[in-house]
Design a protein around this motif. Sequence first.
Motif, PDB file in Angstrom:
ATOM      1  N   VAL A  66       5.859 -17.045 -37.318  1.00  0.00           N
ATOM      2  CA  VAL A  66       5.124 -15.866 -37.788  1.00  0.00           C
ATOM      3  C   VAL A  66       5.527 -14.619 -37.015  1.00  0.00           C
ATOM      4  N   ASP A  67       5.597 -14.718 -35.677  1.00  0.00           N
ATOM      5  CA  ASP A  67       5.904 -13.524 -34.895  1.00  0.00           C
ATOM      6  C   ASP A  67       7.314 -13.010 -35.158  1.00  0.00           C
ATOM      7  N   THR A  68       8.285 -13.934 -35.277  1.00  0.00           N
ATOM      8  CA  THR A  68       9.661 -13.505 -35.546  1.00  0.00           C
ATOM      9  C   THR A  68       9.800 -12.942 -36.952  1.00  0.00           C
ATOM     10  N   ALA A  69       9.110 -13.551 -37.912  1.00  0.00           N
ATOM     11  CA  ALA A  69       9.148 -13.041 -39.281  1.00  0.00           C
ATOM     12  C   ALA A  69       8.608 -11.615 -39.335  1.00  0.00           C
ATOM     13  N   LEU A  70       7.539 -11.341 -38.597  1.00  0.00           N
ATOM     14  CA  LEU A  70       6.988  -9.983 -38.561  1.00  0.00           C
ATOM     15  C   LEU A  70       7.982  -8.993 -37.957  1.00  0.00           C
ATOM     16  N   LEU A  71       8.671  -9.401 -36.890  1.00  0.00           N
ATOM     17  CA  LEU A  71       9.692  -8.533 -36.300  1.00  0.00           C
ATOM     18  C   LEU A  71      10.792  -8.235 -37.317  1.00  0.00           C
ATOM     19  N   SER A  72      11.207  -9.258 -38.050  1.00  0.00           N
ATOM     20  CA  SER A  72      12.238  -9.072 -39.067  1.00  0.00           C
ATOM     21  C   SER A  72      11.761  -8.137 -40.169  1.00  0.00           C
ATOM     22  N   MET A  73      10.554  -8.369 -40.662  1.00  0.00           N
ATOM     23  CA  MET A  73      10.013  -7.535 -41.732  1.00  0.00           C
ATOM     24  C   MET A  73       9.913  -6.071 -41.314  1.00  0.00           C
ATOM     25  N   ARG A  74       9.432  -5.846 -40.108  1.00  0.00           N
ATOM     26  CA  ARG A  74       9.289  -4.465 -39.636  1.00  0.00           C
ATOM     27  C   ARG A  74      10.634  -3.797 -39.437  1.00  0.00           C
ATOM     28  N   ALA A  75      11.637  -4.588 -39.065  1.00  0.00           N
ATOM     29  CA  ALA A  75      12.973  -4.018 -38.862  1.00  0.00           C
ATOM     30  C   ALA A  75      13.583  -3.524 -40.168  1.00  0.00           C
ATOM     31  N   ILE A  76      13.280  -4.206 -41.294  1.00  0.00           N
ATOM     32  CA  ILE A  76      13.935  -3.870 -42.563  1.00  0.00           C
ATOM     33  C   ILE A  76      13.011  -3.153 -43.547  1.00  0.00           C
ATOM     34  N   ALA A  77      11.781  -2.873 -43.135  1.00  0.00           N
ATOM     35  CA  ALA A  77      10.773  -2.365 -44.065  1.00  0.00           C
ATOM     36  C   ALA A  77      11.147  -1.031 -44.711  1.00  0.00           C
ATOM     37  N   ASP A  78      11.933  -0.216 -44.037  1.00  0.00           N
ATOM     38  CA  ASP A  78      12.283   1.098 -44.589  1.00  0.00           C
ATOM     39  C   ASP A  78      13.323   1.028 -45.703  1.00  0.00           C
ATOM     40  N   HIS A  79      13.803  -0.174 -46.021  1.00  0.00           N
ATOM     41  CA  HIS A  79      14.879  -0.309 -47.010  1.00  0.00           C
ATOM     42  C   HIS A  79      14.386  -0.832 -48.355  1.00  0.00           C
ATOM     43  N   ASP A  80      13.097  -0.650 -48.627  1.00  0.00           N
ATOM     44  CA  ASP A  80      12.527  -0.934 -49.946  1.00  0.00           C
ATOM     45  C   ASP A  80      12.822  -2.375 -50.375  1.00  0.00           C
ATOM     46  N   ILE A  81      12.228  -3.321 -49.656  1.00  0.00           N
ATOM     47  CA  ILE A  81      12.440  -4.745 -49.943  1.00  0.00           C
ATOM     48  C   ILE A  81      11.452  -5.196 -51.017  1.00  0.00           C
ATOM     49  N   TYR A  82      11.980  -5.721 -52.099  1.00  0.00           N
ATOM     50  CA  TYR A  82      11.153  -6.122 -53.243  1.00  0.00           C
ATOM     51  C   TYR A  82      10.323  -7.352 -52.901  1.00  0.00           C
ATOM     52  N   TRP A  83      10.925  -8.336 -52.243  1.00  0.00           N
ATOM     53  CA  TRP A  83      10.161  -9.436 -51.671  1.00  0.00           C
ATOM     54  C   TRP A  83      10.927 -10.068 -50.521  1.00  0.00           C
ATOM     55  N   TYR A  84      10.172 -10.725 -49.651  1.00  0.00           N
ATOM     56  CA  TYR A  84      10.730 -11.467 -48.519  1.00  0.00           C
ATOM     57  C   TYR A  84      10.443 -12.943 -48.797  1.00  0.00           C
ATOM     58  N   GLU A  85      11.503 -13.718 -48.994  1.00  0.00           N
ATOM     59  CA  GLU A  85      11.353 -15.102 -49.449  1.00  0.00           C
ATOM     60  C   GLU A  85      11.421 -16.097 -48.295  1.00  0.00           C
ATOM     61  N   GLU A  86      10.565 -17.081 -48.363  1.00  0.00           N
ATOM     62  CA  GLU A  86      10.519 -18.202 -47.423  1.00  0.00           C
ATOM     63  C   GLU A  86      10.716 -17.789 -45.961  1.00  0.00           C
ATOM     64  N   PRO A  87       9.844 -16.922 -45.457  1.00  0.00           N
ATOM     65  CA  PRO A  87       9.977 -16.554 -44.042  1.00  0.00           C
ATOM     66  C   PRO A  87       9.650 -17.713 -43.106  1.00  0.00           C
ATOM     67  N   LEU A  88       8.752 -18.632 -43.539  1.00  0.00           N
ATOM     68  CA  LEU A  88       8.250 -19.704 -42.686  1.00  0.00           C
ATOM     69  C   LEU A  88       8.518 -21.071 -43.308  1.00  0.00           C
ATOM     70  N   PRO A  89       8.486 -22.130 -42.503  1.00  0.00           N
ATOM     71  CA  PRO A  89       8.569 -23.480 -43.066  1.00  0.00           C
ATOM     72  C   PRO A  89       7.457 -23.713 -44.083  1.00  0.00           C
ATOM     73  N   THR A  90       7.728 -24.526 -45.080  1.00  0.00           N
ATOM     74  CA  THR A  90       6.741 -24.753 -46.144  1.00  0.00           C
ATOM     75  C   THR A  90       5.476 -25.430 -45.635  1.00  0.00           C
ATOM     76  N   THR A  91       5.562 -26.123 -44.507  1.00  0.00           N
ATOM     77  CA  THR A  91       4.392 -26.820 -43.966  1.00  0.00           C
ATOM     78  C   THR A  91       3.433 -25.888 -43.230  1.00  0.00           C
ATOM     79  N   ASP A  92       3.844 -24.657 -42.953  1.00  0.00           N
ATOM     80  CA  ASP A  92       3.014 -23.727 -42.184  1.00  0.00           C
ATOM     81  C   ASP A  92       2.146 -22.892 -43.119  1.00  0.00           C
ATOM     82  N   GLU A  93       1.231 -23.551 -43.803  1.00  0.00           N
ATOM     83  CA  GLU A  93       0.389 -22.836 -44.758  1.00  0.00           C
ATOM     84  C   GLU A  93      -0.503 -21.805 -44.071  1.00  0.00           C
ATOM     85  N   ARG A  94      -1.083 -22.184 -42.938  1.00  0.00           N
ATOM     86  CA  ARG A  94      -1.915 -21.225 -42.202  1.00  0.00           C
ATOM     87  C   ARG A  94      -1.088 -20.022 -41.765  1.00  0.00           C
ATOM     88  N   GLY A  95       0.161 -20.278 -41.342  1.00  0.00           N
ATOM     89  CA  GLY A  95       1.031 -19.182 -40.943  1.00  0.00           C
ATOM     90  C   GLY A  95       1.306 -18.229 -42.093  1.00  0.00           C
TER      91      GLY A  95
END
Length: 378
Positions: free
Chosen positions: A201-230
């Motif tokens: 979760v923490d690394t995915a947030l860092l990645s998202m914030r790094a690229i957020a200014d480039h108009d990302i339509y969606w961010y796919e599968e940032p986390l393992p499928t088993t991490d539902e709470r994440g």
Amino acid sequence: MSKIRDIRLLGHQFDVPKGGAYGTARGLVGRRNCSLVEVTLEDGAIGYGEIGGPVRQLAQQMALVKPFFVGKSAFDFEIVAAQTAQKLYHFGIQGLLTPCMTGISIASLDALGKLLKQPVHNLLGGKSVDRVKCYATTAYFSEGGMKDYARQLEVAAENFPAVKIKLGAGPKDDLARVELARRILGPDALLMVDANCNYTVDTALLSMRAIADHDIYWYEEPLPTTDERGYGELRARAPMPIATGEALYTAHDFKRLLDVRGVDILQPSMIVGGGLGQAKAIATLAQYNNLRISPSVWGGSVALAAALHYTASLPEWPHTDHAAFPVLIEYDLGASAFREGFTSLVHPDKQGEMPVPTGPGLGIEIDLKAIAAYAVDL
């Protein structure tokens, strides 16, 4: 007439030429698989489906699943599939059992459509559109590095106004890949990114914030499928929509993800997810939760045909006349022998659109001789 007389698995594999391996941040692959499921009805009608996974292992699992369906009506697929999953519950609904039933589902509908002289979308509830928009999956990690990454993007830019790229090697690397994609694709292209479950979760947030200014339509599968709470935690803080689902099985997996409100765009798989009945159930879940849907099709042209019929059978939701964005289906541009050349499927035009087949069943002709060059002895 509608009873299933036989089910066969026709396994095929394509070895990527030396030096051409490609993949994700998780690693490169040098082989693509394509297993066709052939269902023959008592009246002789033959239908085809496609499934993903290691060919010989799928053959073993199909031998386990097949007896539950032979002799039953193809109309009863969903009933038999539920009973099969319940009887084999010690094996779990994941693994390779569900992909086998996915192929039987699509092949049964193809055969029934031919029997009834109806396209599959009519068997699924009708047709809302005549053409479906696609996005290109490309810009894979590869042995050629960033030079090849750019080449892949240039090819996609010629025909697709929507493109999904691979990232997941770290926030700085993600930013470099997104910046390159924007330079090549331009500011108006829909740009999606896919980390293939490689982050916390923490690394995915860092990645998202790094690229957020480039108009990302969606961010796919940032986390393992088993991490539902994440996924629930991440979506509450994410600066862009989250998409996932290609590695989930049946509506049960999607429901658990929706229970934590962990996704914006649901991506039921056409080659492993349980079949078109399950995909319709997932679409209903999306409607009840007011979420979007976009089928995953990391496979060949039979899976693409199934995705076209499935997408055409969905109502625009929650829209009436003005949808902000259309439903998109995945069109993989990775090296493969199974995307073109052995079916009559019409592939995307310069606007990245494909027509929904209108003939009986899936509405495509399959040349088994053409694909036989890649056959695996089972």
